[in-house]
Scaffold this motif. Structure first.
Motif, mmCIF file in Angstrom:
data_model
loop_
_atom_site.group_PDB
_atom_site.id
_atom_site.type_symbol
_atom_site.label_atom_id
_atom_site.label_comp_id
_atom_site.label_asym_id
_atom_site.label_seq_id
_atom_site.Cartn_x
_atom_site.Cartn_y
_atom_site.Cartn_z
ATOM 1 N N ASP A 27 0.822 -1.215 0.000
ATOM 2 C CA ASP A 27 0.000 0.000 0.000
ATOM 3 C C ASP A 27 0.858 1.269 0.000
ATOM 4 N N CYS A 28 2.036 1.226 -0.617
ATOM 5 C CA CYS A 28 2.907 2.405 -0.686
ATOM 6 C C CYS A 28 2.103 3.578 -1.255
ATOM 7 N N ALA A 29 1.986 4.649 -0.471
ATOM 8 C CA ALA A 29 1.053 5.729 -0.784
ATOM 9 C C ALA A 29 1.406 6.499 -2.050
ATOM 10 N N TYR A 30 2.635 6.346 -2.529
ATOM 11 C CA TYR A 30 3.083 7.083 -3.708
ATOM 12 C C TYR A 30 2.992 6.269 -4.996
ATOM 13 N N CYS A 31 2.707 4.964 -4.884
ATOM 14 C CA CYS A 31 2.995 4.056 -6.004
ATOM 15 C C CYS A 31 1.772 3.770 -6.877
ATOM 16 N N PRO A 32 1.879 4.034 -8.180
ATOM 17 C CA PRO A 32 0.772 3.738 -9.096
ATOM 18 C C PRO A 32 0.599 2.253 -9.390
ATOM 19 N N GLN A 33 1.546 1.419 -8.917
ATOM 20 C CA GLN A 33 1.466 -0.011 -9.212
ATOM 21 C C GLN A 33 0.768 -0.815 -8.114
ATOM 22 N N ALA A 34 0.341 -0.142 -7.041
ATOM 23 C CA ALA A 34 -0.381 -0.831 -5.965
ATOM 24 C C ALA A 34 -1.766 -1.236 -6.461
ATOM 25 N N ALA A 35 -2.111 -2.490 -6.253
ATOM 26 C CA ALA A 35 -3.369 -3.025 -6.786
ATOM 27 C C ALA A 35 -4.588 -2.307 -6.208
ATOM 28 N N PRO A 75 -2.884 7.971 -2.770
ATOM 29 C CA PRO A 75 -3.169 8.874 -1.647
ATOM 30 C C PRO A 75 -2.371 10.182 -1.682
ATOM 31 N N LEU A 76 -1.249 10.199 -2.395
ATOM 32 C CA LEU A 76 -0.403 11.395 -2.441
ATOM 33 C C LEU A 76 -0.586 12.197 -3.730
ATOM 34 N N GLU A 77 -1.707 11.981 -4.415
ATOM 35 C CA GLU A 77 -1.897 12.614 -5.724
ATOM 36 C C GLU A 77 -1.900 14.143 -5.660
ATOM 37 N N ASN A 78 -2.248 14.719 -4.502
ATOM 38 C CA ASN A 78 -2.333 16.178 -4.394
ATOM 39 C C ASN A 78 -1.129 16.817 -3.705
ATOM 40 N N GLN A 79 -0.069 16.045 -3.518
ATOM 41 C CA GLN A 79 1.130 16.597 -2.884
ATOM 42 C C GLN A 79 1.769 17.661 -3.785
ATOM 43 N N PRO A 80 2.184 18.801 -3.208
ATOM 44 C CA PRO A 80 2.887 19.811 -4.015
ATOM 45 C C PRO A 80 4.243 19.291 -4.483
ATOM 46 N N LEU A 81 4.667 19.730 -5.646
ATOM 47 C CA LEU A 81 5.959 19.309 -6.186
ATOM 48 C C LEU A 81 7.090 19.925 -5.361
ATOM 49 N N VAL A 82 8.165 19.164 -5.196
ATOM 50 C CA VAL A 82 9.326 19.704 -4.477
ATOM 51 C C VAL A 82 10.110 20.617 -5.408
ATOM 52 N N SER A 83 10.785 21.582 -4.827
ATOM 53 C CA SER A 83 11.573 22.524 -5.633
ATOM 54 C C SER A 83 12.944 21.932 -5.947
ATOM 55 N N VAL A 84 13.600 22.510 -6.942
ATOM 56 C CA VAL A 84 14.953 22.058 -7.281
ATOM 57 C C VAL A 84 15.896 22.297 -6.103
ATOM 58 N N TRP A 85 15.630 23.325 -5.293
ATOM 59 C CA TRP A 85 16.516 23.623 -4.166
ATOM 60 C C TRP A 85 16.431 22.542 -3.102
ATOM 61 N N GLU A 86 15.259 21.935 -2.944
ATOM 62 C CA GLU A 86 15.127 20.815 -2.011
ATOM 63 C C GLU A 86 15.913 19.610 -2.516
ATOM 64 N N MET A 87 15.855 19.377 -3.827
ATOM 65 C CA MET A 87 16.635 18.275 -4.411
ATOM 66 C C MET A 87 18.132 18.529 -4.251
ATOM 67 N N VAL A 88 18.543 19.755 -4.533
ATOM 68 C CA VAL A 88 19.962 20.116 -4.418
ATOM 69 C C VAL A 88 20.441 19.950 -2.978
ATOM 70 N N ARG A 89 19.618 20.357 -2.029
ATOM 71 C CA ARG A 89 19.996 20.247 -0.608
ATOM 72 C C ARG A 89 20.180 18.781 -0.212
ATOM 73 N N MET A 90 19.287 17.904 -0.683
ATOM 74 C CA MET A 90 19.406 16.471 -0.383
ATOM 75 C C MET A 90 20.634 15.861 -1.042
ATOM 76 N N ILE A 91 20.833 16.179 -2.316
ATOM 77 C CA ILE A 91 21.965 15.623 -3.059
ATOM 78 C C ILE A 91 23.290 16.067 -2.441
#
Length: 333
Positions: A63-71, A239-255
């Motif tokens: 039931d991974c909330a992000y995954c389109p492959q969940a039955a 369940p996460l279909e309405n989550q706002p997109l993360v910014s490039v700065w959040e990706m850069v900070r993680m990387i």
């Protein structure tokens, strides 16, 4: 670098406080620090090109909330049975011709079962390995025996993401535990298979969860050889279909933080790259990303195609990393 010019020591004893301090640095200062660490440990401008193929799509019991492959979710993803070896090897050859040096096969399974489908996957692993590609699988949970069979078949790497922090995990997945994830990684490591493990940002987690996930990865006895950093691609019907997109700065900070904590690991700019501009991707490479997925899809989500990535490599002066570079193994084919 240290005063004698040697690389700073690899560490597995980071504290949460240290990681929080690094993560929260001003972003430009963080990028510069990560770029310096990257230069100490990696060949700058060298990027590993990987291709991901869904060899068995949809119908997963998790039931991974992000995954389109969940039955259990209605996402419009059609269920497809396991592909034939011929189909997979054709795709692997095409990926190789497109510049990929790692080929990853994903199956929408909760866990590997000792049956004919697993035997078929083992044959696929052998076939892709014979092409001279690093072969990776992501098949759900595996036990020690299954990991050993994958290793014997020629599996180079196994992907099993932590997804998020242990504290936030039950908000995203309830059909397995965080310890299940860690046990699979341990089984893969015991079998002598390279570990690929990272996570997803944009699941509704706090910065604290991102820091804790990086803490878990960077304090493992041996850092994962590959650390994918994914941005959630919200899919209608999950369940996460309405989550706002993360910014490039959040990706850069993680990387950048991952690069500083795990200097020898490949840090992969993964899901979410399709909607990044070339400039934004360049920032991620500057911050320490040195691996990407290429090809039209990442399992079921869009991804830049080979031609677009080839043009980007030429413009930025990037070079594809060779297969089996760490081992110095001969490349077949």
């Amino acid at each position: 670098m240290t005063q004698n010019g040697q690389n700073t020591a690899l560490r597995n004893d980071w504290s949460l406080e240290e990681i929080e301090t690094i993560y929260n640095k001003p972003v430009l200062e963080l990028i510069v620090e990560a770029a310096n660490v990257h230069k100490q440990y990696q060949a700058t401008g060298e990027v590993q090109v990987c291709t991901l193929l869904s060899v068995k799509t949809g119908g997963c019991s998790e039931d991974c909330a992000y995954c389109p492959q969940a039955a259990r979710y209605h996402t419009g993803v059609d269920v497809h049975k396991l592909m034939s070896q011929e189909q997979v090897l054709t795709a692997a050859q095409r990926a190789k011709e497109g510049g990929s040096t790692r080929f990853c096969m994903g199956a929408a399974w909760r866990e590997v079962r000792d049956n004919r489908d697993f035997d078929k996957v083992l044959d696929m692993v052998k076939g892709v390995n014979d092409l001279g590609l690093e072969v990776c699988c992501t098949l759900g949970m595996v036990n020690e025996y299954q990991a050993e069979r994958l290793k014997e078949a020629g599996l180079y790497a196994y992907n099993h993401n932590l997804d998020t922090s242990e504290e936030n995990y039950e908000n995203i997945i309830t059909t397995r535990t965080y310890d299940d994830r860690l046990n699979t990684i341990d089984n893969v490591r015991k079998a002598g298979i390279s570990v690929c493990s990272g996570g997803i940002i944009g699941l509704g987690e706090a910065d604290e969860d991102r820091i804790k996930m990086l803490y878990t990865l960077s304090t493992m006895e041996q850092h994962p050889e590959s650390v994918p950093v994914n941005a959630l691609v919200p899919v209608k019907g999950t369940p996460l279909e309405n989550q706002p997109l993360v910014s490039v700065w959040e990706m850069v900070r993680m990387i950048a933080t991952a690069r500083i904590l795990m200097p020898k690991s490949m840090v992969r700019l993964s899901a979410g790259r399709e909607r990044m501009s070339l400039t934004e991707q360049a920032l991620c490479f500057l911050a320490g990303a040195n691996s990407i997925f290429t090809g039209e899809k990442l399992l079921t989500t869009p991804n830049p195609d080979f031609d677009a990535d080839k043009a980007m490599f030429e413009l930025l002066g990037l070079n594809p990393r060779k297969s089996f570079k760490e081992e110095g193994q001969p490349v077949v084919g």
